[in-house]
Scaffold this active site. Sequence first.
Site, PDB file in Angstrom:
ATOM      1  N   LYS A  37     -39.702 -45.789 -78.263  1.00  0.00           N
ATOM      2  CA  LYS A  37     -40.354 -44.636 -78.880  1.00  0.00           C
ATOM      3  C   LYS A  37     -40.221 -44.817 -80.397  1.00  0.00           C
ATOM      4  CE  LYS A  37     -39.476 -41.198 -75.253  1.00  0.00           C
ATOM      5  NZ  LYS A  37     -38.811 -39.915 -74.956  1.00  0.00           N
ATOM      6  N   ASP A  72     -34.588 -41.122 -65.498  1.00  0.00           N
ATOM      7  CA  ASP A  72     -34.306 -39.922 -64.710  1.00  0.00           C
ATOM      8  C   ASP A  72     -34.397 -38.625 -65.496  1.00  0.00           C
ATOM      9  OD1 ASP A  72     -31.022 -38.867 -65.054  1.00  0.00           O
ATOM     10  OD2 ASP A  72     -31.797 -40.567 -66.182  1.00  0.00           O
ATOM     11  N   GLU A 103     -32.188 -52.730 -71.906  1.00  0.00           N
ATOM     12  CA  GLU A 103     -32.177 -51.272 -71.974  1.00  0.00           C
ATOM     13  C   GLU A 103     -33.475 -50.720 -71.407  1.00  0.00           C
ATOM     14  OE1 GLU A 103     -30.782 -48.532 -71.802  1.00  0.00           O
ATOM     15  OE2 GLU A 103     -29.892 -48.177 -73.759  1.00  0.00           O
ATOM     16  N   ASP A 104     -33.403 -49.536 -70.801  1.00  0.00           N
ATOM     17  CA  ASP A 104     -34.618 -48.927 -70.264  1.00  0.00           C
ATOM     18  C   ASP A 104     -35.482 -48.345 -71.369  1.00  0.00           C
ATOM     19  OD1 ASP A 104     -32.846 -46.835 -70.818  1.00  0.00           O
ATOM     20  OD2 ASP A 104     -33.187 -45.777 -68.936  1.00  0.00           O
ATOM     21  N   PHE A 163     -41.195 -36.951 -72.719  1.00  0.00           N
ATOM     22  CA  PHE A 163     -40.078 -37.163 -71.797  1.00  0.00           C
ATOM     23  C   PHE A 163     -40.635 -37.750 -70.509  1.00  0.00           C
ATOM     24  CE2 PHE A 163     -37.047 -35.927 -68.502  1.00  0.00           C
ATOM     25  CZ  PHE A 163     -35.906 -36.514 -69.042  1.00  0.00           C
ATOM     26  N   ASP A 223     -34.958 -44.702 -77.999  1.00  0.00           N
ATOM     27  CA  ASP A 223     -35.664 -43.631 -78.713  1.00  0.00           C
ATOM     28  C   ASP A 223     -35.015 -43.406 -80.072  1.00  0.00           C
ATOM     29  OD1 ASP A 223     -33.449 -42.167 -77.661  1.00  0.00           O
ATOM     30  OD2 ASP A 223     -34.684 -41.286 -76.100  1.00  0.00           O
ATOM     31  N   ARG A 257     -35.413 -41.543 -60.570  1.00  0.00           N
ATOM     32  CA  ARG A 257     -35.293 -42.976 -60.852  1.00  0.00           C
ATOM     33  C   ARG A 257     -36.041 -43.836 -59.835  1.00  0.00           C
ATOM     34  NH1 ARG A 257     -31.274 -43.562 -64.690  1.00  0.00           N
ATOM     35  NH2 ARG A 257     -29.586 -42.059 -64.635  1.00  0.00           N
ATOM     36  N   GLY A 306     -30.122 -46.335 -66.206  1.00  0.00           N
ATOM     37  CA  GLY A 306     -31.569 -46.413 -66.337  1.00  0.00           C
ATOM     38  C   GLY A 306     -32.198 -47.780 -66.283  1.00  0.00           C
ATOM     39  N   ARG A 323     -41.815 -45.800 -58.443  1.00  0.00           N
ATOM     40  CA  ARG A 323     -42.261 -47.121 -58.905  1.00  0.00           C
ATOM     41  C   ARG A 323     -43.049 -47.027 -60.207  1.00  0.00           C
ATOM     42  NH1 ARG A 323     -42.404 -51.309 -55.136  1.00  0.00           N
ATOM     43  NH2 ARG A 323     -41.514 -50.763 -53.134  1.00  0.00           N
TER      44      ARG A 323
END
Length: 178
Positions: free
Chosen positions: A134, A162, A102-103, A155, A106, A168, A48, A171
């Site tokens: 989050k 993804d 990290e993407d 979500f 949560d 993914r 991610g 943009r």
Amino acid sequence: MDTIQIKDKRFTPFIPEERILKEVARVASEINRDLEGTNPLFLSVLNGAFMFAADLMRNLTIPSEISFVKLASYAGTSSTGKVKELVGLNDDIEGRTVVIVEDIVDTGVTMKHLLETLQARKPKEIRIATLLLKPDKLKVELDIHYVAMRIPNDFIVGYGLDYDGLGRNYRDIYTVME
């Protein structure tokens, strides 16, 4: 930006690329200021975080290196609560400043596992840079140094994130329509 369909779910536009890139540049500026003279190792969490890591690296002006690790704790749209390390870290991080890229954070369970794994290798310090946080979903105490954006519990897909491997490539970031 129009709604998109991925498998059985529809997603609506949430965060446009322009805002994402602006916040990534802000985070990079903070890192440039805070870590000047440290030659940090950026550790991007696959899959991610690859887009965030690429844009972050393009905005860094300090000498630095990047490596990748792959962890998994998701199945579909929800966390399994179990972390499986898939691809390990080959770099020697003893005495180094490490920045985990990290993407999304949560629950924090995956990040806590990664921090424990890295601490055993005796780095000088570990910092966390996340594209998205989050805050209402956090289950563990984490010291997150760099947060591009805080978001609700929705979500989301796009910009590296993804749904079962798909989405993914967008943009912009999209949120699921319930």
